[in-house]
Design a protein around this motif. Structure first.
Motif, mmCIF file in Angstrom:
data_model
loop_
_atom_site.group_PDB
_atom_site.id
_atom_site.type_symbol
_atom_site.label_atom_id
_atom_site.label_comp_id
_atom_site.label_asym_id
_atom_site.label_seq_id
_atom_site.Cartn_x
_atom_site.Cartn_y
_atom_site.Cartn_z
ATOM 1 N N THR A 125 -6.094 -4.590 -2.565
ATOM 2 C CA THR A 125 -6.651 -5.159 -1.330
ATOM 3 C C THR A 125 -7.398 -6.467 -1.601
ATOM 4 O O THR A 125 -7.470 -7.322 -0.735
ATOM 5 N N PHE A 172 2.128 2.322 -3.406
ATOM 6 C CA PHE A 172 1.168 3.128 -4.164
ATOM 7 C C PHE A 172 1.036 4.530 -3.573
ATOM 8 O O PHE A 172 0.916 5.513 -4.322
ATOM 9 N N ASP A 173 1.090 4.635 -2.253
ATOM 10 C CA ASP A 173 1.085 5.957 -1.624
ATOM 11 C C ASP A 173 2.325 6.758 -2.025
ATOM 12 O O ASP A 173 2.284 7.985 -2.126
ATOM 13 N N SER A 212 -0.726 2.948 -13.062
ATOM 14 C CA SER A 212 -1.071 4.064 -12.176
ATOM 15 C C SER A 212 -0.166 5.269 -12.426
ATOM 16 O O SER A 212 -0.626 6.413 -12.410
ATOM 17 N N GLU A 223 -5.590 5.440 -6.363
ATOM 18 C CA GLU A 223 -6.492 5.017 -5.279
ATOM 19 C C GLU A 223 -7.316 3.796 -5.695
ATOM 20 O O GLU A 223 -7.512 2.876 -4.903
ATOM 21 N N MET A 274 0.834 -1.206 0.000
ATOM 22 C CA MET A 274 0.000 0.000 0.000
ATOM 23 C C MET A 274 0.870 1.258 0.000
ATOM 24 O O MET A 274 0.575 2.229 -0.698
ATOM 25 N N SER A 282 -6.382 1.559 -7.894
ATOM 26 C CA SER A 282 -5.439 0.434 -7.924
ATOM 27 C C SER A 282 -5.215 -0.120 -6.524
ATOM 28 O O SER A 282 -5.130 -1.350 -6.342
ATOM 29 N N LYS A 283 -5.143 0.755 -5.531
ATOM 30 C CA LYS A 283 -4.992 0.305 -4.153
ATOM 31 C C LYS A 283 -6.177 -0.561 -3.736
ATOM 32 O O LYS A 283 -5.998 -1.586 -3.059
ATOM 33 N N LYS A 284 -7.379 -0.182 -4.129
ATOM 34 C CA LYS A 284 -8.565 -0.987 -3.815
ATOM 35 C C LYS A 284 -8.480 -2.369 -4.460
ATOM 36 O O LYS A 284 -8.836 -3.371 -3.850
#
Length: 175
Positions: A171, A84-85, A150, A164, A81, A166-168
């Protein structure tokens, strides 16, 4: 005070980001770096050699920033995560410049193996970064491709929205 070589690299970073590789000339780099032409050629034989060095410096900087950014991660999930942040952080820091490597790739001829090898090496290191974390070829490649897309989409739209999203997706992918 920065050395002539450091000034050349810093100027190159700014000009390549602002104008692109093809639209940036050696004379402009020399002038804006405030170095003598002889000094430039002492460090770099050609614009291609300068580009290779620029990409190598950018590679070291980028991975250092990524590792520093994700160092506080407590587990595998948070490390992914945070990667990506990290893109969101870099977009803010560099005003959605995108990937220096892909930006240059789009400007060089297909037969420029010298620069292409550096770009491919950078991307292989990024791919391996996710593989080392996840220890799963398919999953790590999936995350790598989400990560890469991204970068491109956030540059294109000047937005972190798809990072954001892509982060979902991530998960749902990480067990």
């Amino acid at each position: 005070m920065k050395s002539p070589r450091e000034r050349i690299i810093a100027t190159t970073f700014n000009l390549f980001a602002k104008q692109g590789y093809n639209s940036t000339g050696i004379n402009q780099i020399i002038s804006e770096s405030e170095v003598a032409k002889a000094s430039f050629y002492l460090h770099f034989k050609s614009k291609e050699d300068l580009c290779v060095e620029f990409l190598n410096v950018r590679h070291e900087y980028w991975f250092h920033e990524l590792h520093t950014f994700s160092a506080q991660s407590e587990n595998l999930y948070s490390k992914i995560m945070n990667a990506f942040d990290f893109l969101i952080y870099m977009n803010k820091k560099e005003n959605f410049r995108g990937c220096s490597f892909l930006n240059i790739l789009s400007e060089i001829p297909a037969d420029n193996i010298k620069i292409l090898n550096v770009i491919q090496s950078h991307k292989a290191d990024l791919r391996n970064y996710f593989l080392e974390l996840l220890k799963d070829d398919d999953l790590s490649d999936h995350i790598y491709m989400l990560f890469e897309s991204s970068i491109i989409e956030s540059q294109l739209y000047k937005s972190n929205e798809l990072i954001e999203k892509s982060k979902k997706i991530v998960t749902q992918l990480i067990p």
